[in-house]
Design a protein around this motif. Structure first.
Motif, short mmCIF file in Angstrom:
data_model
loop_
_atom_site.label_atom_id
_atom_site.label_comp_id
_atom_site.label_asym_id
_atom_site.label_seq_id
_atom_site.Cartn_x
_atom_site.Cartn_y
_atom_site.Cartn_z
N THR A 96 44.02 46.30 35.62
CA THR A 96 42.91 47.05 36.25
C THR A 96 41.56 46.47 35.80
OG1 THR A 96 43.06 48.72 34.47
CG2 THR A 96 44.24 49.17 36.53
N ILE A 97 41.13 46.82 34.61
CA ILE A 97 39.80 46.43 34.14
C ILE A 97 39.67 44.92 34.02
CG2 ILE A 97 38.15 46.63 32.24
CD1 ILE A 97 39.36 49.39 31.66
N ALA A 98 40.62 44.27 33.32
CA ALA A 98 40.53 42.83 33.11
C ALA A 98 40.64 42.07 34.43
CB ALA A 98 41.62 42.37 32.14
N ALA A 99 41.58 42.47 35.29
CA ALA A 99 41.76 41.77 36.56
C ALA A 99 40.54 41.97 37.47
CB ALA A 99 43.01 42.29 37.26
N GLU A 100 39.99 43.17 37.50
CA GLU A 100 38.81 43.44 38.32
C GLU A 100 37.63 42.61 37.86
OE1 GLU A 100 37.18 45.58 41.61
OE2 GLU A 100 39.23 45.38 40.85
N PHE A 101 37.44 42.53 36.55
CA PHE A 101 36.35 41.74 35.99
C PHE A 101 36.54 40.26 36.33
CE2 PHE A 101 34.22 39.31 32.69
CZ PHE A 101 32.98 39.92 32.62
N ALA A 102 37.77 39.78 36.21
CA ALA A 102 38.06 38.37 36.48
C ALA A 102 37.75 38.00 37.93
CB ALA A 102 39.52 38.06 36.16
N VAL A 103 38.12 38.89 38.85
CA VAL A 103 37.91 38.60 40.28
C VAL A 103 36.43 38.61 40.64
CG1 VAL A 103 38.28 39.51 42.60
CG2 VAL A 103 40.19 39.42 40.97
N ALA A 108 37.26 31.89 34.83
CA ALA A 108 38.48 31.10 34.95
C ALA A 108 39.53 31.45 33.90
CB ALA A 108 38.14 29.62 34.87
N ALA A 109 39.07 31.72 32.67
CA ALA A 109 40.02 31.99 31.58
C ALA A 109 40.85 33.24 31.87
CB ALA A 109 39.26 32.16 30.27
N LEU A 110 40.19 34.30 32.35
CA LEU A 110 40.91 35.53 32.67
C LEU A 110 41.74 35.36 33.94
CD1 LEU A 110 38.43 38.46 31.90
CD2 LEU A 110 40.54 37.88 30.71
N THR A 111 41.19 34.68 34.92
CA THR A 111 41.91 34.46 36.17
C THR A 111 43.20 33.69 35.94
OG1 THR A 111 39.82 34.46 37.41
CG2 THR A 111 41.74 33.54 38.50
N ASN A 112 43.14 32.64 35.12
CA ASN A 112 44.34 31.85 34.81
C ASN A 112 45.38 32.68 34.08
OD1 ASN A 112 43.12 29.63 35.99
ND2 ASN A 112 42.36 28.82 34.05
N LEU A 113 44.90 33.61 33.26
CA LEU A 113 45.81 34.48 32.50
C LEU A 113 46.61 35.39 33.43
CD1 LEU A 113 46.16 34.85 29.34
CD2 LEU A 113 44.88 36.96 29.63
N LEU A 114 45.97 35.84 34.50
CA LEU A 114 46.57 36.85 35.39
C LEU A 114 46.81 36.31 36.79
CD1 LEU A 114 44.29 39.83 34.28
CD2 LEU A 114 46.66 39.44 33.60
N ASN A 115 46.91 34.99 36.93
CA ASN A 115 46.98 34.42 38.28
C ASN A 115 48.20 34.87 39.07
OD1 ASN A 115 48.82 32.98 36.79
ND2 ASN A 115 47.91 30.99 37.13
N PHE A 116 49.36 35.04 38.43
CA PHE A 116 50.54 35.50 39.17
C PHE A 116 50.35 36.93 39.65
CE2 PHE A 116 54.78 37.39 39.53
CZ PHE A 116 55.36 36.51 40.44
N TYR A 117 49.77 37.79 38.81
CA TYR A 117 49.52 39.17 39.23
C TYR A 117 48.53 39.21 40.39
CZ TYR A 117 47.15 43.66 39.34
OH TYR A 117 46.58 44.82 39.78
#
Length: 404
Positions: A96-103, A108-117
């Motif tokens: 939720t919070i981390a993915a929303e912030f990444a988008v 890039a660091a957060l996006t790569n961490l959650l790219n499959f999700y």
């Protein structure tokens, strides 16, 4: 059977606290991670934390299992369920919070961490609940939950059949892990669940290899709780050989032994996620040397904040992951590490928060314990200490022979 009194060993809490500090410095995206990444050979905080956690579990629960097998099983399963709950909370934060912030910030660091999700949210959510999809940083607790869930079966097997057979079975599973057991099982799971989760998204740890670290910890913990310490039986020449092995792997780690004896040249033999053969030898040698130097190690680590951090390891671990996410959120562009004041502030704030979290948890547990003692005193409850009931034939049961 009368078990020896189980002495409290605060140094074990302190060691676990040390591993948490080490793990936090490794995971935070700062230059400090370069200095703590396998500085003394091919040993990391992850191996130490998993091994020590298993040792404590074996040390505590084997005694309860000898008194009340069903009760010990239930307690361990409740513990694994509690950790699973923490895992779900961390996933909720990440999705939720981390993915929303990444988008929205394109970090890039957060996006790569959650790219499959981000690409397959439904499959990722279902898979993560089933402990199949494990994003980076969020793959240690699923491993812990899995190992803890199967621990009652391992401890019961050790009582029925003896530790030699249990260790032999664990060694066989580790060996099969080196030849692709994980890939085979992953294929079966994907076909059964119809969840197209790539192997690399199931977590970095090969559980079939890492169970060996957990089982070894259970064995040493259980043996120490029943009055035996296998490491005491190791002869002096073996300790000397272990010291030489440790020095060799330190040389390999730092590239002191030439181009043919480096981490890159030896490759999978030293792989952390597979616990490759050479890495296994390295871990065994360091365990022996660490036990031989235990008096000095205890003096070094038996102090604050390690003691407090180790007593609340679960809460501290989860808090450290939150601050690692914060650090990743601060990265921008192609920058891979924080530098200067930003890095120092992140490290200081992180450890201050971890100590506060641990102190609060320890204080809460102390208050609950006091309350429980008052209730027990009021009810006049009594226990039979560490004395086990005799076997049906009137003979006391040994740890290796007790039957349900």
């Amino acid at each position: 059977m009368h078990l020896p009194k189980l002495e409290r060993r605060p140094e074990l809490d302190a060691l676990r606290g040390l591993f948490l500090v080490w793990m936090t410095l490794t995971h935070l995206p700062t230059r400090f991670s370069d200095f703590v990444n396998q500085p003394v050979g091919f040993v990391t905080s992850a191996e130490g934390f998993v091994f020590l956690s298993a040792l404590l579990v074996g040390r505590i629960y084997v005694r309860e299992l000898l008194r009340d097998e069903a009760g010990a099983h239930l307690k361990l399963w409740k513990r694994s369920l509690k950790i699973y709950g923490y895992h779900l909370l961390m996933l909720t934060f990440a999705f939720t919070i981390a993915a929303e912030f990444a988008v929205h910030t394109h970090r890039a660091a957060l996006t790569n961490l959650l790219n499959f999700y981000l690409a397959h949210p439904f499959v990722a959510i279902v898979g993560s609940v089933l402990l199949l999809y494990c994003p980076p940083l969020l793959d240690i607790l699923p491993m812990y939950v899995t190992f803890l869930f199967f621990t009652p079966l391992v401890l019961s097997a050790s009582v029925r059949f003896g530790w030699r057979k249990v260790l032999a079975a664990s060694g066989l599973v580790w060996l099969l892990a080196q030849f692709g057991l994980r890939t085979v099982v992953h294929g079966v799971i994907v076909r059964t669940t119809h969840l197209p989760i790539p192997l690399q998204e199931t977590g970095a740890f090969n559980l079939f290899a890492w169970q060996g670290v957990w089982t070894a910890g259970l064995w040493l913990g259980a043996k120490s709780a029943t009055g035996e310490i296998p490491l005491k039986k190791i002869p002096g020449w073996a300790v000397g050989a272990s010291c030489a092995v440790c020095l060799f792997f330190i040389g390999v780690r730092h590239g002191w032994l030439g181009p043919h004896l480096t981490q890159q040249a030896l490759g999978m033999e030293l792989d952390k996620w597979q616990i490759g053969p050479l890495r296994l030898i390295n871990l065994v040698a360091f365990t022996i040397v660490g036990y031989w130097l235990r008096k000095y190690v205890i003096k070094l680590v038996k102090r604050e904040p390690f003691l407090t951090l180790g007593k609340a390891s679960l809460e501290v671990f989860c808090a450290h992951v939150f601050f690692v996410f914060v650090g990743l959120a601060l990265l921008y562009g192609e920058v891979e590490q924080l530098h200067g004041v930003t890095a120092i502030v992140l490290v200081v704030v992180t450890f201050a928060a971890l100590v506060l979290v641990a102190a609060n948890e320890v204080r809460k547990r102390h208050a609950d314990r006091k309350k429980g003692e008052k209730q027990d005193a009021g009810s006049g409850a009594a226990t039979d200490g560490d004395t086990l009931p005799p076997a049906p034939n009137g003979q006391p049961l040994s740890c290796a022979e007790q039957r349900p």
